[in-house]
Scaffold this motif. Structure first.
Motif, mmCIF file in Angstrom:
data_model
loop_
_atom_site.group_PDB
_atom_site.id
_atom_site.type_symbol
_atom_site.label_atom_id
_atom_site.label_comp_id
_atom_site.label_asym_id
_atom_site.label_seq_id
_atom_site.Cartn_x
_atom_site.Cartn_y
_atom_site.Cartn_z
ATOM 1 N N TRP A 63 39.349 29.986 30.282
ATOM 2 C CA TRP A 63 39.899 29.127 31.345
ATOM 3 C C TRP A 63 40.172 29.882 32.651
ATOM 4 O O TRP A 63 40.629 29.302 33.638
ATOM 5 N N HIS A 64 39.893 31.180 32.683
ATOM 6 C CA HIS A 64 40.297 31.961 33.864
ATOM 7 C C HIS A 64 39.626 31.451 35.139
ATOM 8 O O HIS A 64 38.411 31.278 35.185
ATOM 9 N N PRO A 65 40.422 31.230 36.219
ATOM 10 C CA PRO A 65 39.876 30.594 37.435
ATOM 11 C C PRO A 65 39.130 31.523 38.404
ATOM 12 O O PRO A 65 38.651 31.055 39.442
ATOM 13 N N ALA A 66 39.005 32.817 38.113
ATOM 14 C CA ALA A 66 38.357 33.728 39.071
ATOM 15 C C ALA A 66 36.881 33.384 39.240
ATOM 16 O O ALA A 66 36.238 32.832 38.347
ATOM 17 N N SER A 67 36.338 33.788 40.395
ATOM 18 C CA SER A 67 34.909 33.585 40.671
ATOM 19 C C SER A 67 34.085 34.507 39.775
ATOM 20 O O SER A 67 34.581 35.530 39.289
ATOM 21 N N PRO A 68 32.800 34.180 39.583
ATOM 22 C CA PRO A 68 31.921 35.075 38.807
ATOM 23 C C PRO A 68 31.865 36.493 39.387
ATOM 24 O O PRO A 68 31.836 37.470 38.633
ATOM 25 N N GLU A 69 31.909 36.618 40.722
ATOM 26 C CA GLU A 69 31.859 37.955 41.356
ATOM 27 C C GLU A 69 33.095 38.772 40.974
ATOM 28 O O GLU A 69 32.995 39.963 40.648
ATOM 29 N N LEU A 70 34.260 38.128 41.049
ATOM 30 C CA LEU A 70 35.500 38.839 40.715
ATOM 31 C C LEU A 70 35.503 39.226 39.233
ATOM 32 O O LEU A 70 35.862 40.361 38.877
ATOM 33 N N LYS A 71 35.054 38.297 38.397
ATOM 34 C CA LYS A 71 35.010 38.608 36.960
ATOM 35 C C LYS A 71 34.074 39.781 36.690
ATOM 36 O O LYS A 71 34.409 40.687 35.914
ATOM 37 N N SER A 72 32.900 39.792 37.341
ATOM 38 C CA SER A 72 31.966 40.875 37.013
ATOM 39 C C SER A 72 32.408 42.206 37.604
ATOM 40 O O SER A 72 32.197 43.260 37.002
ATOM 41 N N ALA A 73 33.084 42.181 38.774
ATOM 42 C CA ALA A 73 33.597 43.451 39.321
ATOM 43 C C ALA A 73 34.679 44.029 38.400
ATOM 44 O O ALA A 73 34.709 45.244 38.145
ATOM 45 N N CYS A 74 35.547 43.179 37.893
ATOM 46 C CA CYS A 74 36.600 43.662 36.983
ATOM 47 C C CYS A 74 35.988 44.189 35.687
ATOM 48 O O CYS A 74 36.441 45.205 35.140
#
Ligand code: NAD
Ligand code: MG
Length: 323
Positions: A229-240
């Motif tokens: 359910w995490h609302p972050a964008s795909p870019e933010l998720k992949s950077a993390c």
């Protein structure tokens, strides 16, 4: 016993006089928000938290549709630490079935929360995620209702929580001085997003205590990654994710670095981390202790920051107001 570990420091919460442990126990995972947690694990986690010097526990009727409060209540009773040795924060206005910041609902809500928590009072009652409400209602109706609860002895201090930082100034500019004791901000003082820092001088000038939640960015800064359910964008998720992989390659753990980063700012009274196992409690307290003894690994931190630079301070929409 509380504070058996002298290295987990205590910090002042604004003008309240409360001294919170630098790490607070975020109890939303006890509501199965990040996957199932057994009653035995909930109790063991809370017991270990006390043993290692954590004195602050945060929950809400919203987390797990009241399950978090119920589990925290069971755990606090099972562990049996004297009531004046710890602080509990719960919330009002956000529930499993939606939002209601009316005076009538929040007055009823606290009694329900105290029942589930098996407590006579909470140290803080916070209006939960006010960007989903009418901010003028928060100012004119909800906070006055909470002041009545204070006078009745059901709550000691009043807080407001939310994601967009603009909601804090909106409310604090409009309420009588001293009527809001604390704000709880989340996902804005982590290695990937430090926007809370700009608000701290204003909050200090108002005498408002600062609690910062979600140093692991609600799971983004963990090896297992965020919940679905995490609302972050795909870019933010992949950077993390890339940052987590880098840490692992270097023999480290992203969660440790992220938590140490968030703990460094001592203007923040307590950093609330969501925890659901003895192992996580131990790792997180060890990270805090290591920070005060040997300090953090600045070299790996700089590499993490470099990976996260393209998504620095990127957030996501929340609520009905413009942020
Ligand atoms: P978080 O950033 O603390 O991340 C929690 C996740 O990280 C969970 O999956 C947890 O199991 C995991 N974790 C914890 N320690 C770990 C470790 N050492 N290694 C690997 N994984 C680890 O996010 P959160 O739980 O959302 O935030 C913390 C608390 O702050 C919440 O439980 C809640 O009490 C509070 N909070 C309040 C609000 C609000 O009021 N609006 C919003 C967010 C959080
Ligand atoms: Mg929340």
């Amino acid at each position: 016993m509380a504070n058996s570990n002298p290295k987990l420091s205590l910090r002042d919460l604004g003008n309240t006089g409360l001294k919170l442990s630098s790490i607070g126990f975020g109890a939303s995972p006890l509501g199965n928000v990040f996957g199932p947690v057994s009653e035995a694990d909930a109790i063991a986690s809370v017991r270990e938290a006390f043993r290692l010097g954590i004195n602050f526990f945060d929950t809400s009727p919203y987390y797990g549709g009241t399950l978090s409060e119920t589990m925290l209540g069971i755990a606090l009773q099972a562990v049996g630490v004297p009531r004046n040795e710890y602080f509990v924060s719960t919330k009002c206005g956000r529930y499993g079935d939606g939002f209601d910041f009316s005076a009538e609902r929040v007055m009823k809500s606290i009694d329900e929360s105290l029942g589930r928590l098996k407590l006579d009072y909470v140290d803080m009652l916070q209006c939960h995620d006010i960007e989903f409400g009418d901010l003028d209602q928060i100012v004119n109706e909800t906070i006055p209702a909470l002041q009545k609860l204070k006078e009745m002895g059901k709550i000691r201090y009043i807080g407001i929580t939310g994601l967009p930082l603009s909601v804090f100034t909106y409310v604090l500019d409009r309420v009588p001085p001293g009527s809001v004791d604390v704000i709880l901000s989340y996902c804005h003082y982590s290695v990937n997003d430090t926007t809370l820092v700009d608000l701290i001088p204003y909050l200090k000038s108002k005498g408002v205590g600062v609690i910062s939640a979600s140093p692991l960015a609600m799971g983004l800064l963990t090896e297992n990654g965020p919940p679905e359910w995490h609302p972050a964008s795909p870019e933010l998720k992949s950077a993390c994710k890339a940052a987590a992989i880098l840490c692992k390659e270097k023999g480290g753990n992203i969660s440790k670095f992220a938590l140490q980063y968030s703990l460094t700012n001592i203007e923040i009274a307590s950093v609330l981390v969501g925890m659901n196992s003895v192992k996580q409690v131990q790792e997180n307290v060890a990270a805090a202790v290591e920070l005060t003894t040997t300090g953090k690994d600045e070299r790996i931190l700089r590499e993490i920051e470099a990976i996260l630079e393209p998504v620095k301070n990127q957030t996501w929409p929340s609520g009905i107001q413009k942020s």
